[in-house]
Design an enzyme around this catalytic site. Sequence first.
Site, PDB file in Angstrom:
ATOM      1  N   HIS A 159       2.209  -2.119  11.779  1.00  0.00           N
ATOM      2  CA  HIS A 159       1.186  -2.023  12.883  1.00  0.00           C
ATOM      3  C   HIS A 159       0.619  -3.424  12.811  1.00  0.00           C
ATOM      4  CE1 HIS A 159      -1.903  -1.053   9.718  1.00  0.00           C
ATOM      5  NE2 HIS A 159      -2.631  -1.664  10.735  1.00  0.00           N
ATOM      6  N   LYS A 190      -1.085  -6.699  16.090  1.00  0.00           N
ATOM      7  CA  LYS A 190      -2.304  -6.795  16.691  1.00  0.00           C
ATOM      8  C   LYS A 190      -2.114  -8.609  17.400  1.00  0.00           C
ATOM      9  CE  LYS A 190      -4.131  -5.159  11.981  1.00  0.00           C
ATOM     10  NZ  LYS A 190      -5.250  -4.567  12.351  1.00  0.00           N
ATOM     11  N   GLU A 204     -10.446  -5.682   2.180  1.00  0.00           N
ATOM     12  CA  GLU A 204     -10.943  -4.301   2.611  1.00  0.00           C
ATOM     13  C   GLU A 204     -11.970  -4.000   1.826  1.00  0.00           C
ATOM     14  OE1 GLU A 204      -7.634  -2.110   4.953  1.00  0.00           O
ATOM     15  OE2 GLU A 204      -6.972  -2.044   2.677  1.00  0.00           O
ATOM     16  N   HIS A 254       2.457  -5.826   5.435  1.00  0.00           N
ATOM     17  CA  HIS A 254       1.632  -6.483   6.143  1.00  0.00           C
ATOM     18  C   HIS A 254       1.651  -8.219   5.827  1.00  0.00           C
ATOM     19  CE1 HIS A 254       0.652  -2.446   7.706  1.00  0.00           C
ATOM     20  NE2 HIS A 254      -0.290  -2.433   6.910  1.00  0.00           N
TER      21      HIS A 254
HETATM   22  C1  BG6 Z   1      -2.449   0.499   6.087  1.00  0.00           C
HETATM   23  C2  BG6 Z   1      -2.591   0.942   4.735  1.00  0.00           C
HETATM   24  O1  BG6 Z   1      -0.991   0.388   6.637  1.00  0.00           O
HETATM   25  O2  BG6 Z   1      -3.033  -0.444   6.702  1.00  0.00           O
HETATM   26  C3  BG6 Z   1      -4.156   1.144   4.551  1.00  0.00           C
HETATM   27  O3  BG6 Z   1      -1.819   2.133   4.579  1.00  0.00           O
HETATM   28  C4  BG6 Z   1      -4.706  -0.345   4.936  1.00  0.00           C
HETATM   29  O4  BG6 Z   1      -4.145   1.193   3.018  1.00  0.00           O
HETATM   30  C5  BG6 Z   1      -4.623  -0.426   6.445  1.00  0.00           C
HETATM   31  O5  BG6 Z   1      -6.071   0.358   4.828  1.00  0.00           O
HETATM   32  C6  BG6 Z   1      -4.993  -1.703   6.928  1.00  0.00           C
HETATM   33  O6  BG6 Z   1      -4.923  -1.783   8.429  1.00  0.00           O
HETATM   34  P1  BG6 Z   1      -6.091  -2.408   9.155  1.00  0.00           P
HETATM   35  O7  BG6 Z   1      -5.429  -2.550  10.656  1.00  0.00           O
HETATM   36  O8  BG6 Z   1      -7.249  -1.605   9.191  1.00  0.00           O
HETATM   37  O9  BG6 Z   1      -6.083  -3.809   8.730  1.00  0.00           O
END
Ligand code: BG6
Length: 517
Positions: free
Chosen positions: A201, A205, A239, A263
């Site tokens: 995902h 962004k 995070e 990511h």
């Molecule tokens: C997810 C992870 O793929 O991405 C999570 O499993 C993480 O642990 C999240 O918190 C972070 O996504 P974003 O979009 O909030 O940065």
Amino acid sequence: MDNLDELLTCRLDFGSKAVEPCSIVIFGASGDLTARKLIPALYHLFLEKQLPNPFRVIGFARREKSDAAWREELNQALQQFSRTKPVDAAKWTAFAANVHYCQGEFSDAASYQKLERQLAGFGVEALRRNVLFYLATSPSQFAEVVEHLHKAELLRRHEEKNFWQRVVVEKPFGHDSASARKLNAELTRFAHEKQIFRIDHYLGKETVQNILMFRFSNAIFEQLWGRNSVDHVQITVSEKHSVGARGGYYEEAGAIRDMVQNHLLQVLALVAMEPPVSLEAESIRDEKVKLLKSIRPLLSVQVANQIVRGQYLDGEIDGQPRPAYRKEPKVNPASNVETYVALKLFIDNWRWSGVPFYLRTGKNLPLSASEVRVQFRPTPNVLFAAQCGPKLDANAITLRLQPNEGISLRFNGKIPGASMRLRPVRMHFSYDSEFGAYTPEAYERLLLEAICGDATLFIRSDEVETAWGIVDAIRAGWDGTSLAEKEFYAAGTWGPVAADELLAKGGHAWRNPQPIT
Ligand code: BG6
């Protein structure tokens, strides 16, 4: 934006995106992802008139329920998770009229016949034969669902002239390179690689997509993008939240599988890859794979020198106590799973030879922020540098991916006044001030791209396997060893001491994201 800038807006996607009538079938429809992300994303695409006409959504899951009951459940969830509020009741009703439920078992052939009848029952050929199958199930069921879809002739592997079927696969895609290879082999028995859309995902962004625009639609930055000008690069995805209720999953994944394999390596690939030969999906993906393959392989003995794990202890964030990872629900009280990881990687190609790339991510850090910081070489040690010493900050470009999305260039300037004083100043582009607070969810973009059949923002099979290869080597280096004392960090701090030492060895220091830019 003034008129001139508007006139200079150049659109690249005219005519290339066909949004054809289709059905979207979500497997694992009663899960969190559907309620939190997929339905809100589809609802917003509907509001923005981006969905095809007609379209249908079918939720496929185990529990018995009526269309009306499922719609009501989704409505409740939307009230909570929608990025725009309040939810427009009339628009929701119009959207929900296209949303249906199919009770079925993933392992039961008859359930897929039932799904087929439901699709056929819509009475429009395209709604039966143009189908996006979204696998939001547990990963162990991906292959089974795809096999059944194929056997029920809902998913055809060969190209059809006028119709298409695609499969969107959620993460995690395997848990190491062997399992990813196996899954790729299983899926491609029943669907062509071109039909498989593997989700990360982060690629949905806006700011991540903008990395390529920033690099390759401007002449000035690309000149600097390489070993002659860049001292090192830092990629931080921090995070503030803890592992929370996901302890069970996290015990299997850890930060390296949960965040780095996908990511962080994706962001790294976009930041460091060579210019693609065209903007076609395959050209871009070719360059990303090439970049991942240029990452210097880590031998087990090097892992201790280049990779730092961490795990959070009791601590505090915003005045609230946070329990240690080992005290989280479903976590082994003696767990050695990492909630933090920092990596020092080298890219062995002409452009980046010798430039360290530092990547880090962790939970329970002081701030949620993702950014890429390209740190330039210092000036020669004469003139100002000779006088100021290390206090003279080197230039940096920071791509702030989230939140407070923007791009900053840091350079030194004279503080006005009679005395000779220098300090860093900033040129800053903020998405909010330039474009207004328009922040579509990543899933909106990704769903739309999958409906249009554009795979640019999805991960190719060789890409996922290569990324796992990097992670496998690191995990092999850890090989059952316990965390050392300096690998623990108090919740609410910027990670373990060992991570600071990792950079200090190279004469560098982490530059922490700032709360508000
Ligand atoms: C997810 C992870 O793929 O991405 C999570 O499993 C993480 O642990 C999240 O918190 C972070 O996504 P974003 O979009 O909030 O940065």
